[in-house]
Design a protein around this motif. Structure first.
Motif, PDB file in Angstrom:
ATOM      1  N   ASP A  79       0.802  -1.223   0.000  1.00 45.67           N
ATOM      2  CA  ASP A  79       0.000   0.000   0.000  1.00 45.67           C
ATOM      3  C   ASP A  79       0.834   1.272   0.000  1.00 45.67           C
ATOM      4  O   ASP A  79       0.311   2.361   0.225  1.00 45.67           O
ATOM      5  N   ARG A  80       2.136   1.152  -0.243  1.00 39.90           N
ATOM      6  CA  ARG A  80       2.999   2.337  -0.217  1.00 39.90           C
ATOM      7  C   ARG A  80       4.278   2.062  -0.984  1.00 39.90           C
ATOM      8  O   ARG A  80       4.541   0.920  -1.392  1.00 39.90           O
ATOM      9  N   LEU A  81       5.105   3.111  -1.133  1.00 38.12           N
ATOM     10  CA  LEU A  81       6.304   3.025  -1.962  1.00 38.12           C
ATOM     11  C   LEU A  81       7.531   3.513  -1.207  1.00 38.12           C
ATOM     12  O   LEU A  81       7.454   4.382  -0.341  1.00 38.12           O
ATOM     13  N   LEU A  82       8.665   2.948  -1.587  1.00 35.89           N
ATOM     14  CA  LEU A  82       9.976   3.464  -1.238  1.00 35.89           C
ATOM     15  C   LEU A  82      10.652   3.875  -2.539  1.00 35.89           C
ATOM     16  O   LEU A  82      10.687   3.090  -3.495  1.00 35.89           O
ATOM     17  N   VAL A  83      11.178   5.097  -2.598  1.00 35.86           N
ATOM     18  CA  VAL A  83      11.868   5.601  -3.783  1.00 35.86           C
ATOM     19  C   VAL A  83      13.322   5.852  -3.418  1.00 35.86           C
ATOM     20  O   VAL A  83      13.619   6.445  -2.372  1.00 35.86           O
ATOM     21  N   ALA A  98       6.061   9.823 -13.251  1.00 33.16           N
ATOM     22  CA  ALA A  98       4.954   9.128 -13.918  1.00 33.16           C
ATOM     23  C   ALA A  98       4.892   7.665 -13.503  1.00 33.16           C
ATOM     24  O   ALA A  98       3.800   7.099 -13.325  1.00 33.16           O
ATOM     25  N   LEU A  99       6.043   7.037 -13.343  1.00 33.03           N
ATOM     26  CA  LEU A  99       6.082   5.656 -12.867  1.00 33.03           C
ATOM     27  C   LEU A  99       5.467   5.556 -11.481  1.00 33.03           C
ATOM     28  O   LEU A  99       4.657   4.654 -11.205  1.00 33.03           O
ATOM     29  N   ILE A 100       5.841   6.474 -10.611  1.00 35.79           N
ATOM     30  CA  ILE A 100       5.282   6.476  -9.256  1.00 35.79           C
ATOM     31  C   ILE A 100       3.769   6.636  -9.309  1.00 35.79           C
ATOM     32  O   ILE A 100       3.027   5.888  -8.644  1.00 35.79           O
ATOM     33  N   GLN A 101       3.288   7.566 -10.105  1.00 30.98           N
ATOM     34  CA  GLN A 101       1.849   7.800 -10.198  1.00 30.98           C
ATOM     35  C   GLN A 101       1.119   6.579 -10.757  1.00 30.98           C
ATOM     36  O   GLN A 101      -0.031   6.304 -10.377  1.00 30.98           O
ATOM     37  N   LYS A 105      -0.045   4.454  -5.564  1.00 28.55           N
ATOM     38  CA  LYS A 105       0.279   4.346  -4.142  1.00 28.55           C
ATOM     39  C   LYS A 105       1.112   5.536  -3.698  1.00 28.55           C
ATOM     40  O   LYS A 105       1.885   6.094  -4.487  1.00 28.55           O
ATOM     41  N   PRO A 106       0.991   5.939  -2.439  1.00 23.02           N
ATOM     42  CA  PRO A 106       1.759   7.082  -1.945  1.00 23.02           C
ATOM     43  C   PRO A 106       3.197   6.692  -1.616  1.00 23.02           C
ATOM     44  O   PRO A 106       3.508   5.522  -1.352  1.00 23.02           O
ATOM     45  N   ILE A 107       4.055   7.685  -1.610  1.00 21.13           N
ATOM     46  CA  ILE A 107       5.444   7.477  -1.207  1.00 21.13           C
ATOM     47  C   ILE A 107       5.514   7.495   0.312  1.00 21.13           C
ATOM     48  O   ILE A 107       5.209   8.507   0.949  1.00 21.13           O
ATOM     49  N   GLU A 127       7.139  14.235  -7.786  1.00 17.66           N
ATOM     50  CA  GLU A 127       6.037  14.706  -6.944  1.00 17.66           C
ATOM     51  C   GLU A 127       5.881  13.848  -5.697  1.00 17.66           C
ATOM     52  O   GLU A 127       5.922  12.619  -5.757  1.00 17.66           O
ATOM     53  N   GLY A 128       5.711  14.531  -4.578  1.00 22.27           N
ATOM     54  CA  GLY A 128       5.419  13.837  -3.329  1.00 22.27           C
ATOM     55  C   GLY A 128       6.624  13.268  -2.624  1.00 22.27           C
ATOM     56  O   GLY A 128       6.466  12.571  -1.613  1.00 22.27           O
ATOM     57  N   ALA A 129       7.833  13.536  -3.126  1.00 19.87           N
ATOM     58  CA  ALA A 129       9.029  12.947  -2.538  1.00 19.87           C
ATOM     59  C   ALA A 129       9.806  13.988  -1.744  1.00 19.87           C
ATOM     60  O   ALA A 129      10.178  15.039  -2.271  1.00 19.87           O
ATOM     61  N   SER A 130      10.053  13.699  -0.478  1.00 24.18           N
ATOM     62  CA  SER A 130      10.964  14.471   0.360  1.00 24.18           C
ATOM     63  C   SER A 130      12.070  13.504   0.756  1.00 24.18           C
ATOM     64  O   SER A 130      11.839  12.537   1.483  1.00 24.18           O
TER      65      SER A 130
END
Length: 297
Positions: A79-83, A98-101, A105-107, A127-130
């Motif tokens: 239900d979530r991602l690690l980048v 775009a791959l993340i989107q 799922k949220p980061i 987007e959405g990455a800190s």
């Protein structure tokens, strides 16, 4: 966004411009599902290479040759991602975003592995990455960004400190390790022991010329330690395709040869010529131009 399928994309086209090691070839045949990322502007598209193991899906984005095949990894939990890392250029970062989107799922966490700008230059467009990282890495990024070539990566500079050691993401054990004085002064390696996957970034390049590094003897020792580590079988690298642990031997041989060539060379140009002769099929020739920056003779 749904990634476009690529039924007419041959492996030859997919790997054009890279030297395919035995480990990468084995992984590609057995597990990887490649697709073409969305092209942005004049830059050709990168490629996405995906496989699943132990309930986790790993997506490796590989930038096109013009961006020296630098990677970003999107680890997809239930239900979530690690980048890991943000690539170098705005177009490649947009493809990672775009791959993340496309996962829907949220980061949960984003990590910067080291201070070299080819790994964080595009981070503001993801987007959405800190990006969490070590304070020493963030300090070096701030100094590099002050030069103005890559802009100000606020998503890195304002990101949280990374805690080294074991944690959990989506209920899956994840280990963050810190290695010093190898290809870069500081390198964060991410290990998922249950899936036996290690995201080693620029400790290993795959079919791409390595950066000269800051302490090649210590780099070799680090690689030898990883070679003897049973925690992983698959490597996600900083430049090029995912591969297997057998390519640690390839990396050791490369760094050993690079150290011999640099030691024997009278000038950076001599060292560049020596590396081209030793590894004629390798891509990413731009990285050899860094030889002068590391030259200490």
């Amino acid at each position: 966004m749904t990634q476009p399928s690529s039924p007419d994309l041959s492996r030859r086209d997919l790997l054009k411009g890279t030297a395919l090691t035995l480990g990468a070839a084995t992984l590609l045949r057995s597990a990887l599902v490649p697709s073409v990322a969305r092209a942005q502007g004049a830059l050709p598209p990168g490629t996405v290479h995906s496989f699943a193991t132990g309930g986790v899906t790993f997506h490796t984005y590989v930038s096109p040759p013009q961006a020296v095949h630098v990677t970003s990894h999107v680890v997809e939990f239930a239900d979530r991602l690690l980048v890991v890392d943000g690539t170098m250029l705005p177009p490649t970062a947009q493809e990672v975003s775009a791959l993340i989107q496309s996962t829907g799922k949220p980061i949960a966490m984003a990590v910067l592995s080291h201070e070299h700008p080819d790994h964080w230059g595009g981070s503001p467009l993801i987007e959405g990455a800190s990006f969490a990282t070590l304070p020493q890495i963030r300090e070096a990024v701030a100094a590099e960004a002050a030069g103005g070539q890559f802009g100000t990566p606020s998503s890195v500079l304002d990101g949280p400190d990374l805690e080294i050691g074991m944690t959990e993401i989506g209920g899956v054990p994840v280990e963050f390790r810190h290695y010093e004085n190898n290809e870069a002064p500081h390198m964060v390696v991410t290990v998922l022991p249950e899936q036996k996957v290690a995201i080693v970034q620029d400790l290993v390049y795959n079919g791409v010329f390595f950066a000269p590094g800051i302490d090649r003897k210590n780099w070799i020792a680090t690689l030898e330690g990883l070679r003897d580590d049973p925690a992983f079988d698959t490597l996600l690298v900083g430049h090029g395709l995912p591969t297997t642990r057998g390519d640690l031997d390839t990396a050791i041989a490369y760094v050993t040869k690079m150290d011999e060539v640099i030691t024997a060379a009278a000038t950076p140009d001599d060292a560049i010529a020596g590396m081209k002769a030793a590894f004629p099929s390798y891509a990413g020739e731009f990285l050899l131009s860094l030889m002068a920056d590391y030259w200490t003779k």
